[in-house]
Design a protein around this motif. Structure first.
Motif, PDB file in Angstrom:
ATOM      1  N   PRO A  91       0.836  -1.213   0.000  1.00  0.00           N
ATOM      2  CA  PRO A  91       0.000   0.000   0.000  1.00  0.00           C
ATOM      3  C   PRO A  91       0.863   1.251   0.000  1.00  0.00           C
ATOM      4  CG  PRO A  91       0.026  -1.019   2.174  1.00  0.00           C
ATOM      5  CD  PRO A  91       0.733  -1.974   1.257  1.00  0.00           C
ATOM      6  N   CYS A  92       0.358   2.314  -0.613  1.00  0.00           N
ATOM      7  CA  CYS A  92       1.142   3.541  -0.735  1.00  0.00           C
ATOM      8  C   CYS A  92       0.601   4.633   0.204  1.00  0.00           C
ATOM      9  CB  CYS A  92       1.158   4.047  -2.176  1.00  0.00           C
ATOM     10  SG  CYS A  92      -0.434   4.593  -2.794  1.00  0.00           S
ATOM     11  N   SER A  93       1.442   5.617   0.454  1.00  0.00           N
ATOM     12  CA  SER A  93       1.054   6.707   1.351  1.00  0.00           C
ATOM     13  C   SER A  93       0.113   7.699   0.677  1.00  0.00           C
ATOM     14  CB  SER A  93       2.307   7.443   1.843  1.00  0.00           C
ATOM     15  OG  SER A  93       3.174   6.565   2.521  1.00  0.00           O
ATOM     16  N   LEU A  94       0.400   8.035  -0.590  1.00  0.00           N
ATOM     17  CA  LEU A  94      -0.354   9.082  -1.283  1.00  0.00           C
ATOM     18  C   LEU A  94      -0.538   8.699  -2.746  1.00  0.00           C
ATOM     19  CD1 LEU A  94      -1.555  11.990  -1.215  1.00  0.00           C
ATOM     20  CD2 LEU A  94       0.749  12.831  -1.749  1.00  0.00           C
ATOM     21  N   ALA A  95      -1.762   8.825  -3.242  1.00  0.00           N
ATOM     22  CA  ALA A  95      -2.058   8.514  -4.642  1.00  0.00           C
ATOM     23  C   ALA A  95      -2.582   9.752  -5.348  1.00  0.00           C
ATOM     24  CB  ALA A  95      -3.088   7.387  -4.744  1.00  0.00           C
ATOM     25  N   PRO A 148     -15.172  10.078 -10.896  1.00  0.00           N
ATOM     26  CA  PRO A 148     -14.745  10.280  -9.501  1.00  0.00           C
ATOM     27  C   PRO A 148     -14.962   9.060  -8.608  1.00  0.00           C
ATOM     28  CG  PRO A 148     -15.832  12.248 -10.302  1.00  0.00           C
ATOM     29  CD  PRO A 148     -16.005  11.206 -11.367  1.00  0.00           C
ATOM     30  N   SER A 149     -16.074   8.362  -8.797  1.00  0.00           N
ATOM     31  CA  SER A 149     -16.336   7.177  -7.980  1.00  0.00           C
ATOM     32  C   SER A 149     -15.295   6.088  -8.233  1.00  0.00           C
ATOM     33  CB  SER A 149     -17.747   6.649  -8.273  1.00  0.00           C
ATOM     34  OG  SER A 149     -18.011   5.481  -7.525  1.00  0.00           O
ATOM     35  N   GLU A 150     -14.984   5.845  -9.500  1.00  0.00           N
ATOM     36  CA  GLU A 150     -13.987   4.827  -9.838  1.00  0.00           C
ATOM     37  C   GLU A 150     -12.593   5.239  -9.371  1.00  0.00           C
ATOM     38  OE1 GLU A 150     -15.867   2.928 -13.932  1.00  0.00           O
ATOM     39  OE2 GLU A 150     -14.802   4.845 -14.011  1.00  0.00           O
ATOM     40  N   SER A 151     -12.299   6.520  -9.441  1.00  0.00           N
ATOM     41  CA  SER A 151     -11.008   7.014  -8.992  1.00  0.00           C
ATOM     42  C   SER A 151     -10.806   6.731  -7.506  1.00  0.00           C
ATOM     43  CB  SER A 151     -10.918   8.519  -9.265  1.00  0.00           C
ATOM     44  OG  SER A 151      -9.669   9.034  -8.871  1.00  0.00           O
ATOM     45  N   LEU A 152     -11.829   6.961  -6.716  1.00  0.00           N
ATOM     46  CA  LEU A 152     -11.748   6.678  -5.284  1.00  0.00           C
ATOM     47  C   LEU A 152     -11.667   5.181  -5.016  1.00  0.00           C
ATOM     48  CD1 LEU A 152     -14.369   9.303  -4.109  1.00  0.00           C
ATOM     49  CD2 LEU A 152     -11.916   9.363  -3.603  1.00  0.00           C
ATOM     50  N   LYS A 153     -12.398   4.398  -5.806  1.00  0.00           N
ATOM     51  CA  LYS A 153     -12.335   2.947  -5.661  1.00  0.00           C
ATOM     52  C   LYS A 153     -10.933   2.440  -5.990  1.00  0.00           C
ATOM     53  CE  LYS A 153     -13.606  -1.351  -5.339  1.00  0.00           C
ATOM     54  NZ  LYS A 153     -13.587  -1.982  -3.988  1.00  0.00           N
ATOM     55  N   ALA A 154     -10.322   2.997  -7.024  1.00  0.00           N
ATOM     56  CA  ALA A 154      -8.960   2.596  -7.385  1.00  0.00           C
ATOM     57  C   ALA A 154      -7.987   2.928  -6.260  1.00  0.00           C
ATOM     58  CB  ALA A 154      -8.538   3.297  -8.672  1.00  0.00           C
ATOM     59  N   ALA A 155      -8.161   4.080  -5.620  1.00  0.00           N
ATOM     60  CA  ALA A 155      -7.294   4.456  -4.498  1.00  0.00           C
ATOM     61  C   ALA A 155      -7.456   3.484  -3.334  1.00  0.00           C
ATOM     62  CB  ALA A 155      -7.605   5.881  -4.054  1.00  0.00           C
ATOM     63  N   GLU A 156      -8.690   3.047  -3.107  1.00  0.00           N
ATOM     64  CA  GLU A 156      -8.921   2.039  -2.066  1.00  0.00           C
ATOM     65  C   GLU A 156      -8.250   0.722  -2.437  1.00  0.00           C
ATOM     66  OE1 GLU A 156     -13.012   2.725   0.224  1.00  0.00           O
ATOM     67  OE2 GLU A 156     -13.336   2.476  -1.929  1.00  0.00           O
ATOM     68  N   ASP A 157      -8.360   0.332  -3.703  1.00  0.00           N
ATOM     69  CA  ASP A 157      -7.712  -0.902  -4.156  1.00  0.00           C
ATOM     70  C   ASP A 157      -6.199  -0.843  -3.948  1.00  0.00           C
ATOM     71  OD1 ASP A 157     -10.189  -1.784  -4.934  1.00  0.00           O
ATOM     72  OD2 ASP A 157      -9.886  -1.397  -7.078  1.00  0.00           O
ATOM     73  N   LEU A 158      -5.635   0.343  -4.145  1.00  0.00           N
ATOM     74  CA  LEU A 158      -4.195   0.531  -3.954  1.00  0.00           C
ATOM     75  C   LEU A 158      -3.794   0.523  -2.484  1.00  0.00           C
ATOM     76  CD1 LEU A 158      -3.360   3.411  -6.453  1.00  0.00           C
ATOM     77  CD2 LEU A 158      -2.297   1.157  -6.467  1.00  0.00           C
ATOM     78  N   GLY A 159      -4.758   0.727  -1.603  1.00  0.00           N
ATOM     79  CA  GLY A 159      -4.450   0.866  -0.199  1.00  0.00           C
ATOM     80  C   GLY A 159      -3.848   2.209   0.131  1.00  0.00           C
ATOM     81  N   ILE A 196      -5.312  12.439  -3.944  1.00  0.00           N
ATOM     82  CA  ILE A 196      -5.545  13.761  -4.536  1.00  0.00           C
ATOM     83  C   ILE A 196      -6.156  13.557  -5.917  1.00  0.00           C
ATOM     84  CG2 ILE A 196      -4.478  15.910  -5.321  1.00  0.00           C
ATOM     85  CD1 ILE A 196      -2.186  15.350  -3.374  1.00  0.00           C
ATOM     86  N   GLY A 197      -7.254  14.262  -6.212  1.00  0.00           N
ATOM     87  CA  GLY A 197      -7.903  14.179  -7.508  1.00  0.00           C
ATOM     88  C   GLY A 197      -7.369  15.233  -8.468  1.00  0.00           C
ATOM     89  N   VAL A 198      -6.923  14.790  -9.644  1.00  0.00           N
ATOM     90  CA  VAL A 198      -6.403  15.701 -10.669  1.00  0.00           C
ATOM     91  C   VAL A 198      -7.092  15.398 -12.002  1.00  0.00           C
ATOM     92  CG1 VAL A 198      -4.169  15.966  -9.513  1.00  0.00           C
ATOM     93  CG2 VAL A 198      -4.467  14.138 -11.201  1.00  0.00           C
ATOM     94  N   HIS A 199      -6.585  15.989 -13.100  1.00  0.00           N
ATOM     95  CA  HIS A 199      -7.122  15.754 -14.440  1.00  0.00           C
ATOM     96  C   HIS A 199      -8.543  16.305 -14.567  1.00  0.00           C
ATOM     97  CE1 HIS A 199      -8.009  13.491 -18.207  1.00  0.00           C
ATOM     98  NE2 HIS A 199      -6.705  13.540 -18.368  1.00  0.00           N
TER      99      HIS A 199
END
Length: 406
Positions: A319-323, A343-354, A359-362
């Motif tokens: 797991p990473c500290s910051l995505a 946005p929902s998938e982006s947050l889900k991906a961050a959860e998958d990464l641990g 931070i949301g960009v793009h």
């Protein structure tokens, strides 16, 4: 004249017909290869992961093989059944629909038809605090958002720039114009390494290439070197998915403590291309920056959501500290669902990464898709709060410090 015109129309139709046949045949070959490859890899990966005597290194090797890059018919391809190739005609139909529905840009100028006072209020631009943004820290990552997926990050003593885009227009002066100017020019930023996720113009600005030049190490996916070399940039390392690169020598030593740093090229579900006929000649990727072999910062670049891919990155690296995750440019979903996360998938991906924080960009930099320009930001922050995720978006030029545990 009539005969010549008919000959031209016939020739044009023949060329287009050949293109359709080629696209159909290669698409069928690609889909067949991907299905067969994925089936075989899933079976072999499952055997390795479920074996009673499987070691951590054996499991990691199995996942790397399962999520490895793919070349079909001489071009890179997404090794995921979730991805659907989009033809040129689909792209034209979508943009024709947008044009008929109502203009996004002024006629040929690339100027967004939005009130300037509204933009000043909703998308403020801060002068970058260069002293703060570039000061090394022994236990923190400092992130400055510069627009789109372009971020300056000071990872302890390593100065990183992601997906550089500083120009006012995409492609040329007739392309889409930035909603807000870049907070600072590339020349003012201290940069040790540049991470480029793929060659799309909003992630690799050629003017920025010239501005940064060879004073930084460019780390890019396979096939991107040629574009940079045309701009006189040769300090380049090309990487395939799962390859690692030690960048310790490029970092400062805050507090006198020598740390090791490495960049890992990780999978993504996207595509590449800057011209009409160069689609997927180069690879696309995401990146993980590790400090002392522990994942610290993840740069997703551009990617669609694949249920197992981000989990595999976590299983292999930890797991990473910051995505840093893209959360915009996602509508219409029928066209962009495999290319960009909402946005929902982006947050889900961050959860998958641990990821501990995300931070949301793009978003909010160019208008190139159908959603309202503030929708990605608002949904990302709202959904993050609802799910109890430490998620936020930054303002242009805003620098924020994130404390890390290692």
């Amino acid at each position: 004249m009539g005969i010549r015109l008919s000959h031209f129309v016939y020739a044009l139709g023949s060329v287009y017909g050949c293109y359709l046949v080629f696209h159909t045949v290669t698409g069928a070959i690609k889909r067949k290869n991907i299905r067969e490859r994925e089936k075989d890899l899933i079976e072999s990966c499952s055997e390795s992961l479920n074996a009673s005597d499987a070691t951590d290194s054996a499991k990691a090797a199995a996942l790397k093989k399962r999520f490895s890059s793919l070349i079909v018919a001489g071009r890179f391809a997404n090794p995921f059944q979730e991805y659907r190739d989009k033809g040129f005609i689909e792209f034209i139909c979508w943009n024709l629909f947008v044009t008929l529905r109502g203009p996004i840009w002024g006629s040929g100028s690339g100027v967004c038809l939005l009130d300037q006072q509204e933009l000043d209020r909703n998308l403020p631009v801060h002068d970058v605090d260069l002293a703060l943004a570039s000061a090394p820290s022994s236990n923190a990552v400092k992130v400055t958002w510069l627009g789109q997926s372009c971020v300056h990050a000071m990872v302890n003593g390593l100065s990183v720039l992601t997906d550089p885009i500083f120009s006012n227009h995409l492609v040329n002066s007739f392309g889409p114009k930035r909603l807000r100017p870049a907070p600072c020019p590339a020349e003012l930023l201290p940069i040790d390494i540049v991470l480029v996720s793929h060659n799309h113009p909003d992630h690799l600005d050629l003017e920025s290439c010239s501005s940064i030049g060879n004073r930084a190490l460019w780390i890019v996916p396979l096939g991107v070197r040629k574009i940079l070399a045309q701009r006189g940039v040769y300090n380049i390392i090309e990487m395939d998915w799962w390859q690692e690169l030690d960048v310790t020598d490029y970092a400062a030593t805050p507090g006198g403590r020598k740390c090791s740093y490495k960049v890992v090229c990780t999978p993504a579900m996207h595509w590449s291309g800057r011209k009409l006929f160069d689609k997927n000649w180069s690879l696309w990727c995401s990146f993980m920056i590790c400090k002392d072999d522990k994942p610290v910062l993840f740069h997703a670049g551009d990617t669609g959501y694949q249920p197992e891919m981000f989990k595999a990155i976590r299983e292999v690296l930890g797991p990473c500290s910051l995505a840093i995750m893209p959360c915009g440019a996602y509508k219409p979903r029928w066209h962009l669902c495999g290319d960009h996360m909402d946005p929902s998938e982006s947050l889900k991906a961050a959860e998958d990464l641990g990821a501990e924080k995300v931070i949301g960009v793009h978003w909010g930099t160019f208008i190139v898709t159908d959603e309202f320009y503030l929708e990605p930001r608002d949904l990302f922050n709202e959904l993050g709060a609802e799910r109890g995720i430490k998620a936020e978006t930054l303002e242009f030029g805003d620098c924020k410090e994130y404390i890390i545990d290692h």
